[in-house]
Design a protein around this motif. Structure first.
Motif, mmCIF file in Angstrom:
data_model
loop_
_atom_site.group_PDB
_atom_site.id
_atom_site.type_symbol
_atom_site.label_atom_id
_atom_site.label_comp_id
_atom_site.label_asym_id
_atom_site.label_seq_id
_atom_site.Cartn_x
_atom_site.Cartn_y
_atom_site.Cartn_z
ATOM 1 N N ILE A 1 0.910 -1.131 -0.038
ATOM 2 C CA ILE A 1 -0.062 -0.098 -0.150
ATOM 3 C C ILE A 1 1.003 1.341 -0.098
ATOM 4 C CG2 ILE A 1 -1.602 1.263 1.419
ATOM 5 C CD1 ILE A 1 -2.693 -1.516 2.074
ATOM 6 N N LEU A 2 1.754 1.358 0.874
ATOM 7 C CA LEU A 2 2.833 2.648 0.927
ATOM 8 C C LEU A 2 3.553 2.713 -0.374
ATOM 9 C CD1 LEU A 2 4.317 2.711 4.421
ATOM 10 C CD2 LEU A 2 2.453 3.994 3.258
ATOM 11 N N GLY A 3 4.143 1.510 -1.141
ATOM 12 C CA GLY A 3 4.703 1.247 -2.228
ATOM 13 C C GLY A 3 3.911 1.993 -3.363
ATOM 14 N N ARG A 4 2.634 1.745 -3.244
ATOM 15 C CA ARG A 4 1.906 2.375 -4.636
ATOM 16 C C ARG A 4 1.505 3.718 -4.268
ATOM 17 N NH1 ARG A 4 -3.776 -0.289 -6.237
ATOM 18 N NH2 ARG A 4 -2.463 -1.974 -7.002
ATOM 19 N N ALA A 5 1.536 4.245 -2.832
ATOM 20 C CA ALA A 5 1.350 5.448 -2.585
ATOM 21 C C ALA A 5 2.739 6.570 -2.915
ATOM 22 C CB ALA A 5 1.009 5.655 -1.294
ATOM 23 N N GLY A 6 3.741 5.639 -3.354
ATOM 24 C CA GLY A 6 4.873 6.497 -3.524
ATOM 25 C C GLY A 6 5.794 6.378 -2.461
ATOM 26 N N ILE A 7 5.595 5.708 -1.439
ATOM 27 C CA ILE A 7 6.619 5.701 -0.159
ATOM 28 C C ILE A 7 7.213 4.537 -0.301
ATOM 29 C CG2 ILE A 7 6.899 6.082 2.173
ATOM 30 C CD1 ILE A 7 3.845 7.211 2.153
ATOM 31 N N THR A 8 8.459 4.422 -0.487
ATOM 32 C CA THR A 8 9.181 3.116 -0.866
ATOM 33 C C THR A 8 10.234 2.948 0.283
ATOM 34 O OG1 THR A 8 10.799 4.187 -2.125
ATOM 35 C CG2 THR A 8 8.922 3.352 -3.364
ATOM 36 N N ASP A 9 10.442 3.753 1.010
ATOM 37 C CA ASP A 9 11.458 3.505 1.955
ATOM 38 C C ASP A 9 11.221 2.213 3.067
ATOM 39 O OD1 ASP A 9 14.149 4.538 3.378
ATOM 40 O OD2 ASP A 9 12.578 4.617 5.057
#
Lengths: 252, 314
Positions: B78-86
């Motif tokens: 979910i975070l990855g799709r929102a652009g948060i990849t850390d």
């Protein structure tokens, strides 16, 4: 004011009133024994006072505060500890750890996650004192589950002492002990007199009459007599209650 | 006691050292699949370790720990799709959600004991499972493939399988040391005491519930980190991470390795997954063989595989 003041305490299992409008006052510093025939409700009374069992009605004032509705651990923290008739220890812990856990409960937070507890000298030293007092210091490193029955009774008392109570409720501390072990426990209780207020439930009448400052006699959930040992010994109601039981036993 | 602790320290050193040199062995053998399996093993070892903390030390048999694998895995998706990849952000999010989930479900589950506790933790995990099944934005039942693995300092370091492997190993070792410290702390003593005899703990002034709930939350948070690692390893997230089979596998791993000594959980996860791989090569009916081995281990050693090890040493 009394250290412990019990008023109108009740508990019923169905139609059976195990504790029936019971009143009891325990003065600070005394050793107050509670005796009574089997099934009189002695252990139920201890369970109610300690908070292990609920009560239907009444008031338990301890050290000026109402204890009714408080869970057992809160009552212990207020200074009211108990021992169990049937030994209740942590069998997989060492003897020392059993007692040190009780010291830990009243000294500092136990929400500490990193420092090894075994290295806490202050806890272990206080625990060793309690073990020495009941006479099983040399067993400190043993697994508690591997102690003999008598030693477990001594440990039970050491754990209760380690909670540093103002009032100690002892539920048949001598149960199942004999000879030297029993003598040792009686001596420990004698040494506690004046230091800790004690409520003692015990079937060993020699121990009760030699130790108690006052004795209350519990029959069918009611205190029928309270007084000094010599007063209780000669009380006609008490004699009737015990005699009645003996007659019933003979008939059975 | 001291000797046992020392033995355990040696066993832990040997086991983790073996994990540390594994990539070199894999390289020498030219077997790149080995690292993939081993990363999965490390992730499951983290989850089994987390479960052993409450099962072995707290006496709480959670049959819903896969829920935390799912929470961790979906945090990555979910975070990855929102652009948060850390990676750090993924882990923090996973831990935060796992903590809230564990706090609520634990507070309710801990009102019960024994079989009821098992059933209620299972029910909560199933609720999580069906929540993600119905989450159509993330593929529902089919799950979702990750665009990329988590990043470290903005760099796609974990795209390298060996780097991911060592990250998982570092996390496992760190969490193992944390768990060992917890079990030996004041908190650990109360937790263990409450398993041994809750009445006794109350009679010395402890309320077991608070300590058990705290342990439950810690365990859930640890297990969610395993989920973050699993999602990265597979580059794929689906509700199957939260399947009740998976919860059962975690319990099996802990029992297999020997409950209540932490390292056993790590060994249990390792051997259970290796057996799964090898037995699957022999026959497609491998679960029968696996079941047979599990029965034998449990029958002949109450302490699982670590029991055999201890017996051989003495």
């Amino acid at each position: 004011m009394s250290l412990l003041d019990v008023r109108g305490l009740r508990k019923a299992y169905g139609a059976l009133n195990v504790t029936d409008d019971l009143n009891l006052s325990v003065e600070k510093g005394e050793l107050h024994a509670i005796i009574g025939p089997n099934g009189a409700g002695k252990s139920t009374l201890i369970a109610q006072l300690s908070g292990q069992a609920g009560s239907d009605a009444g008031s338990v004032r301890f050290d000026g505060a109402e204890m009714m509705g408080q869970p057992m651990h809160a009552r212990v923290r207020a200074g009211m500890s108990r021992s169990f008739q049937i030994t209740s220890i942590l069998p997989g812990f060492t003897v020392l750890e059993n007692v040190a856990a009780a010291v830990q409960a009243r000294r500092g937070s136990s929400f500490r996650f990193f420092a090894p507890v075994a290295g806490e000298r202050a806890l272990n030293d206080t625990a060793m004192e309690a073990l020495a007092r009941v006479g099983i210091a040399e067993r400190a490193a043993m697994r508690a589950g591997s102690l003999s029955h008598g030693e477990k009774r001594q440990l039970e008392l050491a754990i209760a002492l380690a909670t540093a109570p103002k009032l100690l409720l002892l539920d048949e501390p001598l149960a199942g002990t004999s000879g030297q072990e029993a003598e040792r426990l009686v001596e420990v209780m004698r040494s506690l007199k004046g230091e800790v207020t004690l409520v003692l439930i015990e079937h060993d009448m020699d121990a009760v009459f030699s130790l108690a400052d006052r004795i209350s006699v519990l029959v069918y959930g009611r205190i029928i007599a309270t007084g000094r040992p010599d007063e209780v010994r000669t009380d006609p109601k008490v004699r009737a209650a015990y005699l009645g039981e003996e007659t019933a036993e003979e008939g059975a | 006691m001291t000797r046992l602790t020392l033995t355990r320290a040696w066993a832990a050193t040997i086991l983790f050292a073996a994990f540390a040199i594994l990539p070199m062995i894999a390289q020498a053998l030219g077997d790149s699949y080995l690292i993939v399996i081993a990363t999965r093993i490390l992730a499951y070892a983290i989850a089994a370790l987390a479960l052993d903390l409450i099962l072995g030390y707290g006496g709480m048999v959670s049959f819903g720990h896969a829920a935390y694998l799912g929470i961790g895995a979906y945090a990555v998706a979910i975070l990855g799709r929102a652009g948060i990849t850390d990676l750090g952000a993924h882990m923090l999010a996973a831990i935060a959600v796992a903590a809230v989930f564990a706090l609520i479900t634990g507070a309710i589950s801990l009102r019960t004991r024994g079989i009821y506790f098992i059933m209620i933790t299972l029910a909560f995990a199933q609720m999580g499972y069906f929540f993600f099944v119905s989450l159509s934005a993330y593929g529902g039942d089919d799950g979702v493939t990750l665009n990329a693995r988590s990043t470290v300092f903005g760099q796609p370091l974990l795209e390298n399988n060996t780097a991911l492997y060592y990250t998982a190993l570092a996390l496992l070792i760190g969490l193992y040391l944390l768990a060992v410290a917890i079990t030996r702390s004041r908190f650990g003593r109360v937790l263990t005491g409450a398993r041994e005899n809750p009445l006794r703990m109350q009679a010395i002034g402890f309320s077991p519930f608070r300590y058990q709930l705290t342990a439950y939350v810690i365990s859930g948070c640890m297990a969610s980190i395993a989920g973050v690692m699993l999602a990265n390893q597979a580059s794929y997230v689906s509700p199957s991470y939260m399947d009740w089979h998976r919860s059962g596998e975690l319990v099996v791993m802990v029992v297999f390795g020997g409950i209540g000594n932490l390292l056993g959980a790590v060994a249990g996860a390792t051997i259970a997954l290796l057996l799964e791989e090898w037995l699957a090569l022999l026959t497609k009916h491998w679960p029968i063989l696996f079941g047979l081995i599990l029965v034998l281990v449990v029958l002949y050693s109450r302490d699982g595989l670590s029991g055999f090890f201890r017996r051989n040493r003495s």
